[in-house]
Scaffold this motif. Structure first.
Motif, short mmCIF file in Angstrom:
data_model
loop_
_atom_site.label_atom_id
_atom_site.label_comp_id
_atom_site.label_asym_id
_atom_site.label_seq_id
_atom_site.Cartn_x
_atom_site.Cartn_y
_atom_site.Cartn_z
N LEU A 9 0.83 -1.20 0.00
CA LEU A 9 0.00 0.00 0.00
C LEU A 9 0.87 1.25 0.00
N ARG A 10 0.34 2.30 -0.55
CA ARG A 10 1.09 3.56 -0.62
C ARG A 10 1.17 4.19 0.77
N PRO A 11 2.38 4.66 1.17
CA PRO A 11 2.50 5.34 2.46
C PRO A 11 1.59 6.56 2.52
N LYS A 12 0.95 6.74 3.65
CA LYS A 12 0.05 7.87 3.92
C LYS A 12 -1.24 7.83 3.09
N ARG A 13 -1.36 6.92 2.16
CA ARG A 13 -2.62 6.75 1.41
C ARG A 13 -2.90 5.25 1.39
N GLU A 14 -3.17 4.71 2.60
CA GLU A 14 -3.15 3.27 2.76
C GLU A 14 -4.34 2.54 2.17
N HIS A 15 -5.25 3.28 1.56
CA HIS A 15 -6.34 2.60 0.86
C HIS A 15 -5.97 2.38 -0.61
N ALA A 17 -3.47 0.79 -3.55
CA ALA A 17 -2.45 -0.22 -3.83
C ALA A 17 -1.19 0.44 -4.36
N SER A 18 -0.07 -0.23 -4.10
CA SER A 18 1.22 0.33 -4.52
C SER A 18 1.94 -0.65 -5.44
N PRO A 19 1.65 -0.58 -6.73
CA PRO A 19 2.38 -1.44 -7.68
C PRO A 19 3.88 -1.21 -7.61
N ALA A 23 6.94 -3.81 -6.95
CA ALA A 23 8.01 -3.87 -7.96
C ALA A 23 9.36 -3.64 -7.30
N SER A 24 9.42 -2.75 -6.32
CA SER A 24 10.69 -2.43 -5.67
C SER A 24 11.14 -3.55 -4.73
N PRO A 151 -0.16 -4.78 -11.26
CA PRO A 151 -0.98 -3.59 -11.18
C PRO A 151 -1.72 -3.45 -9.85
N GLY A 152 -2.07 -4.60 -9.24
CA GLY A 152 -2.78 -4.58 -7.97
C GLY A 152 -1.86 -4.44 -6.76
#
Lengths: 159, 83
Positions: A9-15, A17-19, A23-24, A151-152
């Motif tokens: 999940l993206r930091p600070k925007r935890e709703h 997804a963080s592709p 990937a990292s 992507p998810g």
């Protein structure tokens, strides 16, 4: 069937997804490297303590034919080699030692007692600042379903 | 290298052992065949009982060619790579 899902999940925007997070970091699982049950029983019979498991991350490596474990960790557990295997390197074939080992994946409620894993030098190997102590190879994946949803920002491993 | 002697002894005797032990796991220490077992764990337990926590060779006797393992991400130094 134990199923392990990991969402990035993206930091600070935890709703969200963080592709890019997946990937990292790659498909990583928390892992404990332990002595195999047979060695634990041997130590118990000798009234010797069972070594504390080593912990770190296992990277699912679809390019690896067999599972590899950091040989420093195997040495800390007091494991002795029970085989050799030829490995392909850029410099040509070389020989590596095999060790019995037990891997536990606490997040997946999964334990695997390996007849043998390849001992390799993984010291200093890290992904996104996380130490990698196991490469989970196709010997394990041959018994699993692995879904990598780029992507998810998630992956699923089911055994 | 550890187990070099055992691996060489296995290679020398593999054809002979195929006659009696094909598909089984043999336990070899130095230049001695200790036994043949149905699975790796049984061979390992037997090795621990006989030799304690010391290196010994456990290997399946099979007609197939020796396995070559590959893990290119590690040997090519790609684990630390980032785009």
């Amino acid at each position: 069937m134990p199923i392990h899902n990991r969402f990035f999940l993206r930091p600070k925007r935890e709703h969200e997804a963080s592709p890019e997070g997946l990937a990292s970091a790659g498909p990583l699982l928390q892992v404990q490297v332990e002595v195999p049950a047979a060695f634990a029983a041997y130590l118990a019979k000798k009234n010797q303590p069972v070594p504390t498991p080593g912990v770190g991350w296992a990277l699912i490596d679809t390019g690896a034919t067999r599972t590899c474990v950091d040989n420093n960790l195997l040495n800390q557990l007091g494991m002795q080699a029970t085989g050799t295997v030829t490995t392909g390197t850029a410099a040509g074939p070389t020989s590596q030692l095999l060790y019995p080992a037990k891997l536990s994946f606490p997040g997946a409620r999964l334990e695997i007692d390996f007849g043998s894993v390849i001992g390799v030098n993984l010291s200093g190997q890290s992904i996104a600042g996380q130490d990698v102590v196991v490469l989970l190879g196709r010997d394990v994946l041959s018994r699993c379903i692995l879904v990598y949803n780029g992507p998810g920002g998630l992956f699923t491993l089911a055994l | 290298m550890t187990l070099e002697k055992e691996a060489a002894y296995f290679a020398t005797h593999k054809d002979e052992w195929l006659q009696s032990y094909e598909g089984l796991f043999v336990l070899v220490k130095d230049e001695e065949l200790v036994g043949a077992y149905a699975n790796e764990e049984e061979a390992y337990r037997s090795g621990l009982e006989r030799f304690g926590n010391a290196p010994f060779l456990i290997k399946r006797v099979t007609k197939e060619d020796e396995e070559t393992a590959h893990f290119p991400a590690l040997v090519l130094g790609l684990l630390n790579a980032h785009s």
